[in-house]
Design an enzyme around this catalytic site. Sequence first.
Site, PDB file in Angstrom:
ATOM      1  N   GLU A  82       0.803  -1.226   0.000  1.00 60.54           N
ATOM      2  CA  GLU A  82       0.000   0.000   0.000  1.00 60.54           C
ATOM      3  C   GLU A  82       0.838   1.279   0.000  1.00 60.54           C
ATOM      4  O   GLU A  82       0.332   2.343   0.358  1.00 60.54           O
ATOM      5  CB  GLU A  82      -0.914   0.010   1.228  1.00 60.54           C
ATOM      6  CG  GLU A  82      -2.015  -1.015   1.168  1.00 60.54           C
ATOM      7  CD  GLU A  82      -3.134  -0.667   2.133  1.00 60.54           C
ATOM      8  OE1 GLU A  82      -4.194  -0.233   1.680  1.00 60.54           O
ATOM      9  OE2 GLU A  82      -2.926  -0.813   3.357  1.00 60.54           O
ATOM     10  N   HIS A 101      -0.543   6.125   7.184  1.00 58.14           N
ATOM     11  CA  HIS A 101      -1.713   5.298   6.875  1.00 58.14           C
ATOM     12  C   HIS A 101      -1.871   4.318   8.025  1.00 58.14           C
ATOM     13  O   HIS A 101      -0.917   3.624   8.395  1.00 58.14           O
ATOM     14  CB  HIS A 101      -1.530   4.530   5.563  1.00 58.14           C
ATOM     15  CG  HIS A 101      -2.557   3.439   5.402  1.00 58.14           C
ATOM     16  ND1 HIS A 101      -3.910   3.705   5.374  1.00 58.14           N
ATOM     17  CD2 HIS A 101      -2.435   2.084   5.311  1.00 58.14           C
ATOM     18  CE1 HIS A 101      -4.569   2.567   5.259  1.00 58.14           C
ATOM     19  NE2 HIS A 101      -3.703   1.562   5.229  1.00 58.14           N
ATOM     20  N   HIS A 103      -4.859   1.781  10.597  1.00 60.73           N
ATOM     21  CA  HIS A 103      -6.154   1.122  10.777  1.00 60.73           C
ATOM     22  C   HIS A 103      -6.646   1.381  12.206  1.00 60.73           C
ATOM     23  O   HIS A 103      -7.198   0.487  12.850  1.00 60.73           O
ATOM     24  CB  HIS A 103      -6.030  -0.385  10.514  1.00 60.73           C
ATOM     25  CG  HIS A 103      -5.341  -0.748   9.240  1.00 60.73           C
ATOM     26  ND1 HIS A 103      -4.616  -1.901   9.078  1.00 60.73           N
ATOM     27  CD2 HIS A 103      -5.262  -0.093   8.050  1.00 60.73           C
ATOM     28  CE1 HIS A 103      -4.122  -1.948   7.844  1.00 60.73           C
ATOM     29  NE2 HIS A 103      -4.489  -0.855   7.207  1.00 60.73           N
ATOM     30  N   HIS A 171     -11.587   0.172   6.346  1.00 55.55           N
ATOM     31  CA  HIS A 171     -10.149  -0.040   6.243  1.00 55.55           C
ATOM     32  C   HIS A 171      -9.367   0.788   7.257  1.00 55.55           C
ATOM     33  O   HIS A 171      -8.717   0.240   8.137  1.00 55.55           O
ATOM     34  CB  HIS A 171      -9.729   0.309   4.799  1.00 55.55           C
ATOM     35  CG  HIS A 171      -8.290   0.067   4.489  1.00 55.55           C
ATOM     36  ND1 HIS A 171      -7.810   0.004   3.197  1.00 55.55           N
ATOM     37  CD2 HIS A 171      -7.211  -0.101   5.278  1.00 55.55           C
ATOM     38  CE1 HIS A 171      -6.509  -0.221   3.211  1.00 55.55           C
ATOM     39  NE2 HIS A 171      -6.126  -0.278   4.472  1.00 55.55           N
TER      40      HIS A 171
END
Length: 254
Positions: A82, A101, A103, A171
């Site tokens: 990713e 990024h 979660h 996500h």
Amino acid sequence: MERTVTMSLTDALNELVTANRILAREGVVDAFGHVSIRHPEAAQRYWVSRARAPDCIELDDLMEFALDGTPIDPAGRNPYAERHIHGAVYEDRPEVHAVVHNHSPSLIPYSITGVPLRPVMHMCASMGTHVPVWDSRSAFGDTNLLVTSMSMGRDLARALGTRPVALMRGHGCVVAGPSLRNVVFNSIYLELNAHLQMQASSLGEVTFLSDGEIAAILQTRSSFTYERAWEYWCRRAGRAYDHRPMGGPLSQAT
Ligand SMILES: [Zn+2]
């Protein structure tokens, strides 16, 4: 107050290791999630770890990439699938020097219910007045939800626009900002805000910060706030605190 401090690549990479350890220590990332910096001397490149849990990351794990996700010197290391989240945001936002990024668990309900994530306390104002939700299904149909191509990354970057945060449906989120200290701060307080908003919602009607309050908080937030938090988080993560504010303007850009 805006201060720009030139950062050497060595300093920047050490700061990136520290950011990984802090995000892990504070529960924003677990085995998954990543944080990157734009190369301080080459704006068309960025650095992020090889595919490894953030709490385990050492200097030798850090890899350099072109904005399209091509590794410069992979040396047999396996990159994050990713990583295109990072390259696409740097491509679209010249003022962005760091991207997270994650979660972060308390954010997920706000990505799947239509209930907007909004600031409920002053420390959490950095998310701004509107946090968009990007849904990979809108443009790409049924996928495994991972951002595995530049076209997906660019679609996400479009949803983020000029904002500091976008949620990703089912996500996690992307957090963009002028420095590592800024995006780490914002990521930690996003998780706290989501948790508090959920608690408050179970009790009754929630009074959110007004747009004017958010603007006033961000106008008066100085680099001192970020430094005070960074020193504290460095201590908790077992990393040395570098007292030099690094990585570009430290004040919130929005
Ligand atoms: Zn992810």
